[in-house]
Design a protein around this motif. Structure first.
Motif, PDB file in Angstrom:
ATOM      1  N   MET A 157       7.916  -4.944   3.351  1.00 37.27           N
ATOM      2  CA  MET A 157       6.603  -4.335   3.617  1.00 37.27           C
ATOM      3  C   MET A 157       6.189  -4.541   5.074  1.00 37.27           C
ATOM      4  O   MET A 157       5.669  -3.627   5.716  1.00 37.27           O
ATOM      5  CB  MET A 157       5.569  -4.947   2.670  1.00 37.27           C
ATOM      6  CG  MET A 157       5.776  -4.586   1.211  1.00 37.27           C
ATOM      7  SD  MET A 157       4.578  -5.421   0.124  1.00 37.27           S
ATOM      8  CE  MET A 157       5.076  -4.769  -1.478  1.00 37.27           C
ATOM      9  N   ARG A 190       5.987  -4.709  -7.781  1.00 37.33           N
ATOM     10  CA  ARG A 190       5.234  -4.726  -6.530  1.00 37.33           C
ATOM     11  C   ARG A 190       5.843  -3.767  -5.512  1.00 37.33           C
ATOM     12  O   ARG A 190       5.125  -3.039  -4.800  1.00 37.33           O
ATOM     13  CB  ARG A 190       5.217  -6.159  -5.987  1.00 37.33           C
ATOM     14  CG  ARG A 190       4.215  -6.433  -4.901  1.00 37.33           C
ATOM     15  CD  ARG A 190       3.822  -7.907  -4.870  1.00 37.33           C
ATOM     16  NE  ARG A 190       4.959  -8.770  -4.609  1.00 37.33           N
ATOM     17  CZ  ARG A 190       5.273  -9.248  -3.406  1.00 37.33           C
ATOM     18  NH1 ARG A 190       4.549  -8.906  -2.351  1.00 37.33           N
ATOM     19  NH2 ARG A 190       6.291 -10.064  -3.254  1.00 37.33           N
ATOM     20  N   TRP A 194       4.241  -0.162  -4.085  1.00 39.38           N
ATOM     21  CA  TRP A 194       4.161   0.033  -2.633  1.00 39.38           C
ATOM     22  C   TRP A 194       4.887   1.306  -2.203  1.00 39.38           C
ATOM     23  O   TRP A 194       4.367   2.099  -1.410  1.00 39.38           O
ATOM     24  CB  TRP A 194       4.766  -1.197  -1.959  1.00 39.38           C
ATOM     25  CG  TRP A 194       4.937  -1.103  -0.478  1.00 39.38           C
ATOM     26  CD1 TRP A 194       4.027  -1.402   0.476  1.00 39.38           C
ATOM     27  CD2 TRP A 194       6.131  -0.698   0.210  1.00 39.38           C
ATOM     28  NE1 TRP A 194       4.568  -1.203   1.728  1.00 39.38           N
ATOM     29  CE2 TRP A 194       5.852  -0.773   1.593  1.00 39.38           C
ATOM     30  CE3 TRP A 194       7.395  -0.281  -0.204  1.00 39.38           C
ATOM     31  CZ2 TRP A 194       6.803  -0.441   2.553  1.00 39.38           C
ATOM     32  CZ3 TRP A 194       8.328   0.042   0.748  1.00 39.38           C
ATOM     33  CH2 TRP A 194       8.042  -0.036   2.112  1.00 39.38           C
ATOM     34  N   GLU A 197       3.229   4.791  -2.823  1.00 40.85           N
ATOM     35  CA  GLU A 197       2.128   5.134  -1.922  1.00 40.85           C
ATOM     36  C   GLU A 197       2.611   5.603  -0.555  1.00 40.85           C
ATOM     37  O   GLU A 197       1.826   6.152   0.223  1.00 40.85           O
ATOM     38  CB  GLU A 197       1.210   3.918  -1.741  1.00 40.85           C
ATOM     39  CG  GLU A 197       0.494   3.504  -3.013  1.00 40.85           C
ATOM     40  CD  GLU A 197      -0.350   2.256  -2.803  1.00 40.85           C
ATOM     41  OE1 GLU A 197      -0.301   1.700  -1.673  1.00 40.85           O
ATOM     42  OE2 GLU A 197      -1.039   1.844  -3.747  1.00 40.85           O
ATOM     43  N   ARG A 198       3.907   5.392  -0.260  1.00 43.06           N
ATOM     44  CA  ARG A 198       4.404   5.654   1.099  1.00 43.06           C
ATOM     45  C   ARG A 198       5.563   6.641   1.144  1.00 43.06           C
ATOM     46  O   ARG A 198       6.184   6.824   2.188  1.00 43.06           O
ATOM     47  CB  ARG A 198       4.816   4.323   1.754  1.00 43.06           C
ATOM     48  CG  ARG A 198       3.622   3.440   2.062  1.00 43.06           C
ATOM     49  CD  ARG A 198       3.998   1.993   2.268  1.00 43.06           C
ATOM     50  NE  ARG A 198       2.828   1.182   2.595  1.00 43.06           N
ATOM     51  CZ  ARG A 198       1.952   0.743   1.686  1.00 43.06           C
ATOM     52  NH1 ARG A 198       2.127   1.051   0.399  1.00 43.06           N
ATOM     53  NH2 ARG A 198       0.912   0.025   2.051  1.00 43.06           N
TER      54      ARG A 198
END
Length: 396
Positions: A157, A190, A194, A197-198
């Motif tokens: 991340m 997790r 993440w 969303e990207r």
């Protein structure tokens, strides 16, 4: 002549140890080979029998399907339903590949191009670094820290946030080769949340899906909520069913990614020899418990190696998965690096291992043992290490 792509490849460091091993054997030495992760456990008997039967049928000598025959895709989808509670459409979410390395390499071709970037583990199984490179992309190495998957997720991340151009692909592999690190479903969830969303594609190499110990079953990333939106997984019969030479694996998950790989493969191959696909289908359906038998063998070997090394003063972590032991080089030898230390083990101990630097710079303080010899031979290797490295403090 000038060539493309291969000039950028570094020397394959494992060949250094292979050469020393062959030289020693020609000199009459008995080398205990714990280097290359080439399974020695036989393939299931039913696979061999069905392969022979199918090969005698001339109808199976023709071109097959690059996607994999329908019953094969149905069989692996059924395994995912029974093992992970994941419902996959065999026509949309599954494609057979000619081994996981072929599947991964060609997958990089459809996900990446020059100017793109992928985040890959460090240390790493070599194709995870060089697959993006072959596609002309940048492979940015992200360290797997002491906490394994949890550290990797945090580091991914952060690397994405501060990197430019933004990476399109994240490669992960748990249980991990070479470090043996494992992931929890929470770690993977997790990362899925993440990535969704990207607009990032997660590629999970699940080669050691069925090689796990001490009751710690590795999760499939496809178990995570929303995974089919952003993730694909490579599942191989190589380690699970000890079918390394058969080259039978699958890409499962996001339908768009599966379709893209299918389109590319339609130009490149006609799939595995059809009798291999038929034998793999029957094996998945009728030998579903074989991975548990394989596991019992690897667990006994793990215990023999870790306990033996501990007795002679070389402390190593007991892996929860994979067919490897990732061993820190003993302190008194660490400064010489993993190639020199692996060379020392061949020359002074008659034991072959893989130097950690072969998996990237972050691996240079380690060597990797492959659990590819029986317990008797592993005990022999430990005795030879004790004899050849008198600097270790024996506890026996």
């Amino acid at each position: 002549m000038e060539f493309r792509r291969i000039p950028g490849l570094p020397p394959y460091v494992f060949t250094i140890i292979d050469g020393l091993k062959l030289e020693a054997r020609r000199a009459g030495k008995d080398i205990v080979d714990l280097g290359f992760g080439n399974p020695d456990i036989p393939s299931p008997e039913i696979a061999v029998e069905k392969l022979a039967e199918a090969a005698h049928n001339s109808r199976n000598h023709r071109y097959s399907s690059s996607r994999g025959i329908p019953k094969l895709r149905e069989a692996i989808a059924a395994r995912y339903a029974s093992q992970y509670g994941v419902e996959l459409d065999p026509t949309r979410n599954v494609i057979a590949t000619i081994g996981a390395k072929e599947g991964f390499s060609h997958l990089m071709w459809v996900l990446l191009q020059p100017g793109d970037a992928a985040l890959v583990p460090s240390p790493s199984y070599p194709i995870h670094i060089w697959g993006p490179y072959f596609a002309g992309a940048d492979a940015r190495q992200v360290a797997i820290g002491p906490s394994g998957a949890s550290d990797y997720v945090d580091a991914v991340m952060e690397a994405w946030e501060y990197g430019w151009p933004k990476p399109r692909v994240v490669v992960l592999c748990f249980p991990h080769n070479p470090t043996t690190a494992t992931a929890t479903k929470e770690d993977l969830q997790r990362l899925v949340d993440w990535a969704r969303e990207r607009d990032v594609v997660l590629v999970h190499d699940f080669a050691y899906a069925d090689v796990w110990f001490d009751g710690v079953r590795p999760p499939s990333i496809l178990e995570c909520e929303g995974a089919l939106d952003c993730a694909v997984e490579l599942y191989s019969m190589t380690k699970s069913f000890s079918m390394a030479g058969w080259r039978m694996a699958f890409l499962l998950g996001n339908a768009e990614v599966v379709a893209a790989l299918a389109k590319l493969k339609s130009y490149l191959d006609y799939g595995s020899f059809q009798p291999v696909q038929i034998a793999a289908t029957v094996t998945l359906n009728e030998a579903a418990q074989y991975p548990a038998e394989v596991n019992a063998v690897y667990e006994a070997r793990r215990n023999a190696l870790c306990d033996g090394l501990s007795r002679i003063g070389w402390e190593v972590a007991r892996p929860k998965g994979t067919m490897f032991v990732w061993a820190p080089i003993p302190e008194q030898f660490r400064a010489e690096g993993s190639i020199a230390f692996a060379t020392r083990l061949v020359k002074e101990c008659d034991v072959a291992v893989s130097p950690g630097v072969g998996f990237g710079p972050d691996g240079d303080g380690y060597v990797r043992f492959a659990l590819i010899e029986n317990e008797h031979r592993i005990a022999q290797a430990v005795r030879q290490i004790k004899r050849g490295l008198p600097g270790l403090v024996s506890r026996s």
